[in-house]
Scaffold this active site. Sequence first.
Site, mmCIF file in Angstrom:
data_model
loop_
_atom_site.group_PDB
_atom_site.id
_atom_site.type_symbol
_atom_site.label_atom_id
_atom_site.label_comp_id
_atom_site.label_asym_id
_atom_site.label_seq_id
_atom_site.Cartn_x
_atom_site.Cartn_y
_atom_site.Cartn_z
ATOM 1 N N LYS A 74 -28.081 -49.526 -35.472
ATOM 2 C CA LYS A 74 -26.688 -49.330 -35.054
ATOM 3 C C LYS A 74 -26.643 -48.721 -33.654
ATOM 4 O O LYS A 74 -27.452 -47.841 -33.331
ATOM 5 C CB LYS A 74 -26.002 -48.422 -36.074
ATOM 6 N N SER A 149 -18.183 -48.339 -40.778
ATOM 7 C CA SER A 149 -18.298 -48.685 -39.378
ATOM 8 C C SER A 149 -19.592 -49.423 -39.030
ATOM 9 O O SER A 149 -19.743 -49.927 -37.919
ATOM 10 C CB SER A 149 -18.244 -47.389 -38.544
ATOM 11 N N SER A 173 -19.706 -45.575 -44.442
ATOM 12 C CA SER A 173 -19.941 -46.572 -43.399
ATOM 13 C C SER A 173 -21.208 -47.396 -43.559
ATOM 14 O O SER A 173 -21.434 -48.333 -42.796
ATOM 15 C CB SER A 173 -19.957 -45.890 -42.019
#
Length: 472
Positions: A74, A149, A173
């Site tokens: 990420k 996310s 997330s």
Amino acid sequence: MQTIQELQAQLANGSTTAEKLAQASLEKIESTKNLNAYISVLNERALERAKESDKRRAEGKSLGALDGIPVAVKDNMCLTGTRTTAASKILDNFVAPYTATALEKLEAAGAIIVGKTNMDEFAMGSSNETSYYGPVKNPLDESRVPGGSSGGSAVAVASGTVPCALGSDTGGSIRQPAACTGVVGLKPTYGRVSRYGLLAYASSLDQIGPFGATVRDCATLLGAICGIDPHDNTTSTRPTEDFTAKLDAGVKGKVIGVPKEYFGEGLDAECKAAIENMLKKMEAEGATIKEVSLPHISYAVSSYYIIATAEASSNLSRYDGVRYGYRSAEARKLFDLYAKSRSEGFGKEVQRRILLGSYVLSAGFYDAYYVQAQKVRRLITDDFTEAFKTCDVIASPTMPGLPLKCGMNESDPMAVYLSDIYTVSLNLAGLPGVSVPCGMAGGLPVGLQWIGKPFQEADLLAVAEATEQLNK
């Protein structure tokens, strides 16, 4: 979608090389660009590391299960010499001067980082639509969101560009996008994995964790990244363990707690049926199903958004246009520098949360909101402690329904916030949780969330593995 184990077997028998795997991964990323899962692709770096892996293997010095395996991370984790944007305009040109501990450990195990994945801006969102670089598409149904996310990391695995990836989880997330895309996503116990080098959203809630095509892949990845870190004094002193050791233990003799508060109003009927069907299968395998209660869980979302936004307003104050990041060209005075740089650099959702966090921390409302939220957090933690006195693991939905339709972040933001209703409580209590596909509803996978006792990831993953086998 090939697993880590399958790729390692091919590397071991010489039918492929790390360089070929990296090249195939990079080509797959290129062919799935329409999904917008990546912000940065590290072509040269990945191929160079892959050649080093092949050299080690030829010399009989392989580093283990992850050596030569392509991995995505990420884009809120620092990696020396690469852009780390947190999907925000304010960090569009920021190049990390150091590497996050979790990524250091990953590369020390021989993994090949092929790219930095797209995400909600500063990890604020549940749909992956708040990114400065545009929304991530769900490969199972492009009219629906991939969850957030960490949607980019989930889609990177679901689309087959990599067998595993890292995300971060502040209120669901990792688990929520795993459920949306039909992969496995694990949020470890708070303190299991170092947060050093992770761009902070809410420091007392954030935790790095793995995505994988299988539970075993997640267990393998977790074993590589966890452990004490002198750079992060919230990491646990517990020694690293082999999280794959108990995967075949099954569920016979396990007591599964089912919170009555989680299976009532608000849960989609088809999703509920899929989860209850899996629990029946568990019972047939020798598990005991027991109703438990989490009486304060209805306050979880409210207390989460107060605590998370309060910490965000503090953490994001460092992005002021002075030392690094975006600086407004219109600023003429110091106040203008702060105001214009932040107004132009942050997206709407981030600004909304900073404002809310500043409000609940202000002198007139600190006791009424922030202090009350922390008290509720304690009550929720105590509820889980009490429930675990009578069960080994707790079962819950990962999401209240199917992945939301694209665009709801603007048209119905409350529905997006409530999609985390089953996940935020684990971050408040610091507990481990894993989302595993357990069936289908409306042609899309349903995620079953398993909640474990603190630092009992090995036992939690054994139950998740049983779920995976029963879902085949």
